[in-house]
Design a protein around this motif. Structure first.
Motif, short mmCIF file in Angstrom:
data_model
loop_
_atom_site.label_atom_id
_atom_site.label_comp_id
_atom_site.label_asym_id
_atom_site.label_seq_id
_atom_site.Cartn_x
_atom_site.Cartn_y
_atom_site.Cartn_z
N GLU A 65 10.48 8.89 -13.11
CA GLU A 65 9.26 8.08 -13.07
C GLU A 65 8.03 8.94 -12.88
OE1 GLU A 65 7.46 4.32 -10.48
OE2 GLU A 65 9.50 5.05 -10.15
N GLY A 66 8.15 10.00 -12.06
CA GLY A 66 7.01 10.85 -11.78
C GLY A 66 6.60 11.75 -12.93
N GLU A 67 7.53 12.01 -13.85
CA GLU A 67 7.19 12.89 -14.98
C GLU A 67 6.14 12.26 -15.87
OE1 GLU A 67 10.60 14.05 -17.19
OE2 GLU A 67 11.66 14.88 -15.47
N ASN A 68 6.27 10.95 -16.08
CA ASN A 68 5.33 10.25 -16.95
C ASN A 68 5.51 8.75 -16.74
OD1 ASN A 68 4.18 8.96 -19.40
ND2 ASN A 68 3.90 11.06 -20.08
N PRO A 69 4.43 7.99 -16.56
CA PRO A 69 4.57 6.54 -16.37
C PRO A 69 5.33 5.84 -17.49
CG PRO A 69 2.35 7.24 -15.82
CD PRO A 69 3.02 8.42 -16.44
N LEU A 70 5.30 6.42 -18.71
CA LEU A 70 6.01 5.82 -19.83
C LEU A 70 7.53 5.95 -19.69
CD1 LEU A 70 3.74 6.85 -22.83
CD2 LEU A 70 3.78 4.70 -21.59
N TYR A 71 7.99 6.77 -18.75
CA TYR A 71 9.42 6.92 -18.53
C TYR A 71 9.96 5.87 -17.54
CZ TYR A 71 8.94 11.55 -20.70
OH TYR A 71 8.68 12.59 -21.56
N LEU A 72 9.11 4.95 -17.12
CA LEU A 72 9.51 3.97 -16.10
C LEU A 72 10.80 3.23 -16.45
CD1 LEU A 72 8.78 2.50 -13.40
CD2 LEU A 72 7.61 0.79 -14.81
N PRO A 73 10.98 2.75 -17.71
CA PRO A 73 12.24 2.04 -18.00
C PRO A 73 13.48 2.90 -17.77
CG PRO A 73 10.61 1.58 -19.70
CD PRO A 73 10.04 2.68 -18.85
N GLN A 74 13.41 4.20 -18.08
CA GLN A 74 14.56 5.06 -17.86
C GLN A 74 14.79 5.33 -16.38
OE1 GLN A 74 14.75 8.45 -20.88
NE2 GLN A 74 12.69 7.66 -21.22
N ALA A 75 13.72 5.34 -15.60
CA ALA A 75 13.84 5.54 -14.16
C ALA A 75 14.40 4.31 -13.46
CB ALA A 75 12.46 5.88 -13.57
N ARG B 256 0.82 -1.21 0.00
CA ARG B 256 0.00 0.00 0.00
C ARG B 256 0.85 1.26 0.00
NH1 ARG B 256 -4.65 1.91 -1.61
NH2 ARG B 256 -5.75 0.10 -0.72
N ILE B 257 1.95 1.27 0.77
CA ILE B 257 2.76 2.48 0.85
C ILE B 257 3.41 2.80 -0.49
CG2 ILE B 257 4.86 1.34 1.64
CD1 ILE B 257 5.33 3.80 3.43
N SER B 258 3.77 1.78 -1.27
CA SER B 258 4.38 2.06 -2.56
C SER B 258 3.35 2.62 -3.53
CB SER B 258 5.03 0.79 -3.15
OG SER B 258 4.10 -0.24 -3.34
N GLU B 259 2.11 2.17 -3.40
CA GLU B 259 1.03 2.74 -4.21
C GLU B 259 0.84 4.20 -3.86
OE1 GLU B 259 -3.40 3.76 -4.47
OE2 GLU B 259 -2.30 3.15 -2.68
N GLU B 260 0.90 4.53 -2.57
CA GLU B 260 0.74 5.91 -2.14
C GLU B 260 1.91 6.77 -2.61
OE1 GLU B 260 0.40 5.41 2.05
OE2 GLU B 260 -1.71 4.78 1.98
N ALA B 261 3.13 6.23 -2.57
CA ALA B 261 4.30 6.98 -3.01
C ALA B 261 4.24 7.25 -4.51
CB ALA B 261 5.57 6.21 -2.67
N ARG B 262 3.82 6.25 -5.29
CA ARG B 262 3.69 6.45 -6.74
C ARG B 262 2.67 7.55 -7.04
NH1 ARG B 262 4.75 2.14 -10.29
NH2 ARG B 262 6.60 1.01 -9.65
N LYS B 263 1.55 7.55 -6.32
CA LYS B 263 0.54 8.59 -6.54
C LYS B 263 1.11 9.96 -6.22
CE LYS B 263 -2.76 6.95 -3.95
NZ LYS B 263 -4.09 6.91 -3.29
N ALA B 264 1.90 10.05 -5.14
CA ALA B 264 2.44 11.34 -4.70
C ALA B 264 3.42 11.92 -5.72
CB ALA B 264 3.12 11.18 -3.35
N GLU B 265 4.18 11.05 -6.39
CA GLU B 265 5.21 11.55 -7.30
C GLU B 265 4.67 11.79 -8.71
OE1 GLU B 265 7.13 7.31 -8.90
OE2 GLU B 265 8.01 8.35 -7.20
N SER B 266 3.50 11.26 -9.01
CA SER B 266 3.01 11.27 -10.38
C SER B 266 1.86 12.24 -10.58
CB SER B 266 2.53 9.86 -10.77
OG SER B 266 1.95 9.86 -12.05
N GLY B 267 1.79 12.78 -11.79
CA GLY B 267 0.66 13.62 -12.17
C GLY B 267 -0.52 12.80 -12.65
N LYS B 268 -0.37 11.48 -12.69
CA LYS B 268 -1.42 10.58 -13.14
C LYS B 268 -1.64 9.49 -12.09
CE LYS B 268 -0.42 11.41 -18.03
NZ LYS B 268 0.56 12.47 -17.74
N PRO B 269 -2.09 9.85 -10.89
CA PRO B 269 -2.19 8.88 -9.79
C PRO B 269 -3.15 7.73 -10.04
CG PRO B 269 -3.33 10.91 -9.24
CD PRO B 269 -2.56 11.19 -10.50
#
Length: 294
Positions: free
Chosen positions: A176-186, A94-107
């Motif tokens: 990673e937070g800029e765009n989910p599609l950047y995940l491989p580069q992150a 759950r905490i990783s889901e919350e962290a991803r939402k916090a860093e992303s503009g597309k929670p």
């Protein structure tokens, strides 16, 4: 039992040695009994060929194996296994889901993953991008927000679970937070992953969903972050992650699957060059890495 890989050895001076820590905590060089047991993967092959467990093969060899000093084993450990691929799972706590939402503009993307039956799985690293304990993990030079991600690693041999290790899925939260599609580069870059210090067999670990995991980050010999959790907090089981990884996917002989993190430093924290990251997991050991900008 626990299995370490060490550089060289009396009987194999130009190659590595496989060392086992037995049930009493004593160390034995299995490679001294046979050069065919020079790695954890070779030991797994021997177990398959004889229809025995990995620990059973080791116990047969221990009476004729050279003893090793335990302190020397821990001080000189290399990557315990060299997987052809390292995969990772995301949003399993759950905490990783919350962290991803916090860093992303597309929670909403991460909410959907956490609540979905299909887990998030991605290719994390190749052998050249993976380091062991005592080696340096990397943070990207084009990122200003980077964090370690302590994770339980499942070791697979020919698709079957043969052990567990400690993993660090180092990540750029900024990219990673800029765009989910950047995940491989992150996630995928030089020195982006570490595993170690050993592989513990299922018999020794017992329940992978009931292990205490802790993270300590030191800077200039002072602790700047420290926390712990339990793998019991995982919302997705290791069995399910392994099942999905193998679906319609011809895996190489040896794979490590990292199972997600529940230890997330605050948004104000970022790794810096020279930081020391220590990850401890019950019944496995401590993975320690310094940090370098790559």
């Amino acid at each position: 039992m626990r299995y370490y890989r060490l550089p060289g050895g009396e009987h194999r001076s130009e190659s590595d040695s496989l060392v086992v820590i037995d049930d009493e905590g004593d160390a034995y060089d299995l490679t001294s009994t046979s050069e065919d047991l020079g790695s954890f993967t070779e030991l797994a092959r021997a177990a398959n060929a004889s229809n025995q467990t990995i620990d059973a093969i080791a116990r047969e060899r221990i009476p004729e194996a050279d003893e090793r000093d335990l302190d020397d084993v821990e001080a000189n450990a290399l990557r315990p296994v060299v997987p052809e691929e390292v995969w990772a799972a995301g949003v399993t706590y759950r905490i990783s889901e919350e962290a991803r939402k916090a860093e992303s503009g597309k929670p909403e993307v991460y909410i959907d993953v956490y609540e979905s039956d299909r887990p998030e799985l991605f290719l994390k690293a190749t052998p050249s991008r993976t380091v062991g304990t005592h080696d340096s993990i990397g943070i990207r030079g084009d990122s200003k927000w980077d964090v370690p991600e302590p994770e339980l690693g499942v070791v697979l041999h020919r698709g079957e679970v043969v052990g567990y290790t400690v993993g660090n899925d180092v990540s750029s939260r900024e990219i990673e937070g800029e765009n989910p599609l950047y995940l491989p580069q992150a996630k995928v870059y030089d020195r982006c992953c570490s595993v170690g210090p050993c592989v513990s067999t299922p018999e020794f670990v017992e329940d992978p969903h009931d292990l205490t995991m802790s993270l300590t980050i030191e800077r200039d010999e002072e602790v700047v972050y420290e926390d712990s959790t339990s793998t019991s907090e995982m919302a997705t089981s290791c069995e399910k992650l392994v099942d999905y990884l193998g679906r319609h996917n011809n895996l190489p002989e040896t794979v490590v699957l990292l199972t997600g993190t529940a230890l997330v430093p605050p948004e104000t924290f970022t790794l810096e060059e020279g930081d020391r990251v220590s990850i401890d997991i019950d019944n496995i050991g401590r993975l320690v890495n310094d940090t370098v900008v790559v």
